[in-house]
Design a protein around this motif. Structure first.
Motif, short mmCIF file in Angstrom:
data_model
loop_
_atom_site.label_atom_id
_atom_site.label_comp_id
_atom_site.label_asym_id
_atom_site.label_seq_id
_atom_site.Cartn_x
_atom_site.Cartn_y
_atom_site.Cartn_z
N GLN A 108 0.84 -1.21 0.00
CA GLN A 108 0.00 0.00 0.00
C GLN A 108 0.87 1.26 0.00
OE1 GLN A 108 -2.79 -0.38 3.34
NE2 GLN A 108 -4.37 -1.08 1.89
N VAL A 109 1.96 1.24 0.76
CA VAL A 109 2.85 2.41 0.78
C VAL A 109 3.37 2.70 -0.63
CG1 VAL A 109 5.10 3.29 1.56
CG2 VAL A 109 3.53 2.26 3.19
N GLN A 110 3.87 1.65 -1.29
CA GLN A 110 4.41 1.83 -2.65
C GLN A 110 3.36 2.41 -3.58
OE1 GLN A 110 5.74 -1.91 -4.32
NE2 GLN A 110 7.17 -2.22 -2.63
N ARG A 111 2.16 1.85 -3.50
CA ARG A 111 1.10 2.27 -4.41
C ARG A 111 0.64 3.70 -4.07
NH1 ARG A 111 0.02 2.55 -9.15
NH2 ARG A 111 -2.19 2.66 -9.67
N ALA A 112 0.57 4.00 -2.77
CA ALA A 112 0.16 5.35 -2.34
C ALA A 112 1.17 6.38 -2.86
CB ALA A 112 0.07 5.41 -0.82
N GLN A 113 2.46 6.05 -2.76
CA GLN A 113 3.49 6.99 -3.23
C GLN A 113 3.38 7.17 -4.74
OE1 GLN A 113 4.94 8.65 -0.97
NE2 GLN A 113 6.41 7.56 0.30
N ALA A 114 3.17 6.06 -5.47
CA ALA A 114 3.11 6.14 -6.93
C ALA A 114 1.91 6.97 -7.39
CB ALA A 114 3.06 4.73 -7.53
N LEU A 115 0.75 6.70 -6.78
CA LEU A 115 -0.46 7.45 -7.18
C LEU A 115 -0.29 8.94 -6.88
CD1 LEU A 115 -3.28 5.03 -5.92
CD2 LEU A 115 -2.82 5.67 -8.30
N SER A 116 0.37 9.23 -5.76
CA SER A 116 0.55 10.63 -5.37
C SER A 116 1.53 11.33 -6.32
CB SER A 116 1.05 10.71 -3.92
OG SER A 116 0.15 10.01 -3.08
N ALA A 117 2.58 10.59 -6.74
CA ALA A 117 3.52 11.16 -7.71
C ALA A 117 2.80 11.45 -9.03
CB ALA A 117 4.69 10.19 -7.93
N ASP A 118 1.92 10.52 -9.45
CA ASP A 118 1.15 10.72 -10.69
C ASP A 118 0.35 12.03 -10.63
OD1 ASP A 118 2.03 8.32 -11.58
OD2 ASP A 118 0.13 7.23 -11.27
N GLU A 119 -0.10 12.38 -9.43
CA GLU A 119 -0.91 13.59 -9.29
C GLU A 119 -0.05 14.81 -8.92
OE1 GLU A 119 -4.66 13.55 -7.25
OE2 GLU A 119 -4.80 11.37 -7.41
N GLY A 120 1.27 14.63 -8.90
CA GLY A 120 2.15 15.75 -8.58
C GLY A 120 2.05 16.19 -7.13
N LEU A 121 1.72 15.25 -6.24
CA LEU A 121 1.50 15.62 -4.84
C LEU A 121 2.66 15.18 -3.93
CD1 LEU A 121 -2.29 14.68 -4.48
CD2 LEU A 121 -1.32 16.98 -4.28
N GLU A 122 3.81 14.84 -4.55
CA GLU A 122 4.91 14.28 -3.73
C GLU A 122 5.29 15.16 -2.55
OE1 GLU A 122 5.08 14.96 -6.97
OE2 GLU A 122 6.58 13.73 -7.97
N ASP A 123 5.21 16.48 -2.74
CA ASP A 123 5.66 17.32 -1.62
C ASP A 123 4.54 17.60 -0.62
OD1 ASP A 123 4.33 18.74 -3.52
OD2 ASP A 123 5.48 20.59 -3.24
N LYS A 124 3.34 17.10 -0.90
CA LYS A 124 2.20 17.33 0.00
C LYS A 124 1.85 16.10 0.83
CE LYS A 124 0.74 21.50 -0.45
NZ LYS A 124 0.92 22.30 0.76
N VAL A 125 2.14 14.91 0.30
CA VAL A 125 1.76 13.69 1.01
C VAL A 125 2.95 12.75 1.11
CG1 VAL A 125 -0.68 13.79 0.33
CG2 VAL A 125 0.92 12.57 -1.10
N ASN A 126 2.97 11.99 2.15
CA ASN A 126 4.05 11.03 2.33
C ASN A 126 3.51 9.82 3.08
OD1 ASN A 126 6.80 10.29 2.09
ND2 ASN A 126 6.98 10.61 4.30
N PHE A 127 4.02 8.64 2.73
CA PHE A 127 3.47 7.41 3.30
C PHE A 127 4.59 6.54 3.83
CE2 PHE A 127 0.70 9.05 0.01
CZ PHE A 127 -0.51 9.13 0.67
N GLN A 128 4.30 5.84 4.90
CA GLN A 128 5.29 4.90 5.43
C GLN A 128 4.61 3.74 6.16
OE1 GLN A 128 7.61 6.56 8.90
NE2 GLN A 128 6.41 8.37 8.40
N VAL A 129 5.34 2.64 6.25
CA VAL A 129 4.86 1.51 7.05
C VAL A 129 5.10 1.86 8.52
CG1 VAL A 129 5.23 -0.91 7.66
CG2 VAL A 129 5.29 -0.21 5.26
N ALA A 130 4.03 1.88 9.29
CA ALA A 130 4.17 2.14 10.72
C ALA A 130 2.91 1.68 11.43
CB ALA A 130 4.41 3.63 10.99
N ASP A 131 3.06 1.45 12.73
CA ASP A 131 1.96 0.95 13.54
C ASP A 131 1.21 2.12 14.18
OD1 ASP A 131 0.25 -0.40 15.22
OD2 ASP A 131 1.83 -1.46 16.33
N ALA A 132 -0.10 2.14 13.98
CA ALA A 132 -0.94 3.18 14.58
C ALA A 132 -0.82 3.22 16.10
CB ALA A 132 -2.40 2.91 14.20
N LEU A 133 -0.47 2.07 16.71
CA LEU A 133 -0.38 2.02 18.17
C LEU A 133 0.99 2.45 18.68
CD1 LEU A 133 -2.29 -1.33 18.91
CD2 LEU A 133 -3.17 0.99 18.66
#
Ligand code: SAH
Length: 295
Positions: A108-133
């Protein structure tokens, strides 16, 4: 120790489930992995689902009183259990905020980053694997803390809400949209055995620990001294969702995509009718809880 390994197994199951199923979901439904919000009684054609999912985000923001005012709109947002980043991108575009998404699934992180790059949002959104807890953020960072349909995966709801509170900035809004079971009656200590058994089948297929009620969330929020605690049961507004998902699974595209992804995803598809059954029995409650961290 036994508890810890149970939690680790749950996290592994969740990561594998979303690694395996996110592509299928995206193929059929797009980048929002949550219920749609519909007019009660509507039958939802599959083509309307995306608008209903966006409406869910809008209704949640409105319910929480998140402001459009340029001076008050959220600047830093955490998207807890971000899927492939649908909410993060929507919120980043709507408010111009910076959004930080976390999920257990590396795919999901990979895909989230790729979709965001497609929309030119790289500097607005960032994703990482991490535990909510156990979030990788310092205290008091975010003025909007967003959890769209991830709370049901959390094995410890007190820790979950405490961690949302910890990363929230003073005065921040916290939004939790999640699956709950019905509130217990004063005379009840537990759900009925047939209710527990229905929920257990759903838990097994979707990698969920045991559920809680909206009243439990309100109790937790109160115990943490959160302010402006509000909750609503939106089950009637999401009723058309699962029938629409089931219809989409029976399209040729849905069917072949399901077969390609394998057993975990198919197991998820097989329990979809149980979600409908749970809503019809008024056992499952689609719930929003919002509150504010004291300023
Ligand atoms: N909010 C997204 C995705 C909802 S699916 C959307 O609306 O599109 C549930 C998400 O919660 C998945 O991304 C899953 O990885 C995440 N999740 C579940 N448990 C988690 C945990 N302990 N920590 C971080 N993310 C978690």
């Amino acid at each position: 120790m036994a508890m810890e390994s149970k939690e680790e197994a749950l996290k592994k199951g969740i990561a594998e489930f979303y690694d395996a199923s996110s592509g299928t979901w995206e193929d059929i439904w797009g980048d929002h992995m949550h219920h749609g919000f519909y007019d009660p009684g509507a039958t939802a054609p599959i083509r309307d689902h995306r608008a209903a999912q966006i409406r869910m985000i809008e209704e949640a923001l409105r319910f929480a009183g998140v402001s459009d005012n340029p001076l008050k709109k959220p600047k830093k947002v955490v998207d807890v259990g971000c899927g492939i980043g649908g909410s993060s991108r929507y919120i980043a575009k709507k408010y111009g905020s910076h959004c930080q998404g976390i999920t257990l699934s590396p795919i999901q992180v990979q895909r989230a980053q790729a979709l965001s790059a497609d929309e030119g949002l790289e500097d607005k959104v960032n994703f990482q694997v991490a535990d909510a807890l156990n979030q990788p953020f310092p205290d008091g960072q975010f003025d909007l803390v967003w959890s769209m349909e991830s709370g049901e995966h959390m094995p410890d709801k007190v820790k979950f809400v405490s961690e949302l509170l910890r990363v929230a900035a003073p005065g921040a809004t916290i939004v939790i949209v999640t699956w709950c079971h019905r509130d217990l009656l004063p005379s009840e200590a537990n759900l009925a055995p047939d209710e527990t058994s229905l929920l257990n089948k759903i838990c097994n297929a979707y990698y969920l620990p045991s559920w809680c009620s909206a009243a439990d969330y309100v109790k937790i929020a109160n115990s943490l001294s959160l302010e402006d605690i509000k909750t609503a049961d939106w089950s009637d507004y999401v009723a058309p969702f699962w029938p629409a998902v089931i219809r989409s699974a029976f399209t040729w595209k849905g069917f072949t995509s399901l077969l390609r992804t394998g057993w975990k995803t198919i197991k998820g598809a097989l329990v979809m009718p149980l979600m409908i059954h749970g809503y019809n029995k008024k056992l499952i409650k689609f719930t929003i809880i919002t509150c504010r961290k004291p300023a």
